[in-house]
Scaffold this motif. Sequence first.
Motif, PDB file in Angstrom:
ATOM      1  N   LYS A 167      -1.305   0.891  -0.022  1.00  0.00           N
ATOM      2  CA  LYS A 167      -1.732   2.287  -0.033  1.00  0.00           C
ATOM      3  C   LYS A 167      -0.552   3.219  -0.298  1.00  0.00           C
ATOM      4  N   ALA A 170       0.713   2.838  -3.890  1.00  0.00           N
ATOM      5  CA  ALA A 170      -0.154   3.462  -4.889  1.00  0.00           C
ATOM      6  C   ALA A 170       0.052   4.976  -4.926  1.00  0.00           C
ATOM      7  N   PHE A 171       0.156   5.588  -3.757  1.00  0.00           N
ATOM      8  CA  PHE A 171       0.396   7.034  -3.717  1.00  0.00           C
ATOM      9  C   PHE A 171       1.758   7.376  -4.318  1.00  0.00           C
ATOM     10  N   LEU A 174       1.663   7.317  -8.079  1.00  0.00           N
ATOM     11  CA  LEU A 174       1.006   8.503  -8.628  1.00  0.00           C
ATOM     12  C   LEU A 174       1.898   9.735  -8.506  1.00  0.00           C
ATOM     13  N   ILE A 300      -8.049   7.157  -9.559  1.00  0.00           N
ATOM     14  CA  ILE A 300      -8.192   7.778  -8.242  1.00  0.00           C
ATOM     15  C   ILE A 300      -9.259   7.055  -7.422  1.00  0.00           C
ATOM     16  N   LEU A 303      -7.519   4.234  -5.947  1.00  0.00           N
ATOM     17  CA  LEU A 303      -6.643   4.716  -4.876  1.00  0.00           C
ATOM     18  C   LEU A 303      -7.452   5.000  -3.612  1.00  0.00           C
ATOM     19  N   ILE A 306      -8.460   1.667  -2.002  1.00  0.00           N
ATOM     20  CA  ILE A 306      -7.343   1.065  -1.268  1.00  0.00           C
ATOM     21  C   ILE A 306      -7.132   1.790   0.063  1.00  0.00           C
ATOM     22  N   SER A 307      -7.224   3.129   0.038  1.00  0.00           N
ATOM     23  CA  SER A 307      -7.041   3.913   1.264  1.00  0.00           C
ATOM     24  C   SER A 307      -8.088   3.553   2.301  1.00  0.00           C
TER      25      SER A 307
END
Length: 457
Positions: A167, A170-171, A174, A300, A303, A306-307
């Motif tokens: 997580k 990935a953030f 981005l 997104i 994302l 995953i979150s």
Amino acid sequence: MPSSSESPPSQGSLLHILGASFGIAGAVGSSIGAGILRTPGLVAAQLGSAPLMLLVWLGGGIYSLFGALAVAELAAALPSAGGWYVYARRAAGDQAGFSVGWIDWLGQCAGLAWVSVTIGEYSAALLPRLPFGSKVIGLAVLLAFALVQLLGLAAGSLSQKLLSLAKAGAFLILIAACFWFAPHAANTAAPIATGALADPAALPPLQGRALAVGLVFALQAVITTYDGWHSPIYFAEEFSDPAAALPRSLVGGVLAVTGLYVLVNLALLQVLSLPELAGSRLPLADAARLLFGGGGAQLITVLALISCLGLINAVIMAAPRVLYGLARDGLFLDAVAGVSSAGTPLLALGITTSTAAVLLLVGDFAILLGMAAFLYVLLYATGIAALFVLRWRDPELARPFRDWGYPVTAATVGVTSLAFLVGEVVSDTRNSLLAVGLILLSWPLHQAFRRLRPSIS
């Protein structure tokens, strides 16, 4: 307590193998969810100022840090499984402890149901040809994570670390893309199509009462997005060195989440103008669309998925510990205190998973989620109240960690929590009253379990 290198305790006991790395992963996994995908736009719309927007996100982090410091003192002094109820019971007795544990556990079950359905919806959006509806997918995901917990504490800990790492990674990818590709995107991209405002004059500077109201609503939204920083307290008994690991987990988790949230907002301001940000319902999706074209929306969605996976794993680990702690301390059915040789509270996990599954299938969790904001802030308030009571009444209690800023920092969290509760009653009276009713229901439930326990002991 034994370290992870020593032989495990006998069957029926919790294991003591967790370290600060798990605690931080749990705090990150529980805090960072779908909220950060949309909240930056809400905050920008309320304030109309980039510096104020960033200041509010920092303010939410400071509020959470003050709370973490206060709770770290309680958790290190009372390293027992179960979370908030442990402190309420020590400060105010069995009934208060049961009431806090009851609303905490039920709120977590509602959250599990909601996150499971959300995962199903994201999966269906990502793979529209799937032959199953979102609830069926959500139920399958819920059961899959429950099976992971059956493997034991080590498996649950590893899955949480991996999911939280994925997580955060990935953030960060981005965020880096926003800073790296933003100049090119600003010169070549077409206007975003989510109703964003085109005219910077549409966001006049706020002043006076309007600014104060905007700050309050923005701070409410931001603090809700930080919720979950307290996750390590549910596993207090399972750390190999709780006196050291719990403060590091709580403080480290808050600092990690705060840093990530501030970076997300800075990155968004690199890609979107302030009016565009204020008018966007999903700012990260709009930024990704500008940077990567049509594939940005799918990015997104991945994302968000995953979150949510990291969040569901954290909650399905934590919620059974509440029931386990209540049962072991004589506030719930004795059988629920059973633990497998791998360190999983089996019956507590089964009750939690079943309750969440029922809520998921019938959809009644929506009302509970409407009460969640009131209940979660109330839990914070009970923790702060317990800290003050125990400092006054039990000055000799061993405190391996002490709140650095007590009483100012703790009082700040307490007063802010009470103000939020008042605000919730005013803005959402129906759900707030329902939440109060749920709390009152805990009294007859506690009395009923007191009568049941002798017959099953």
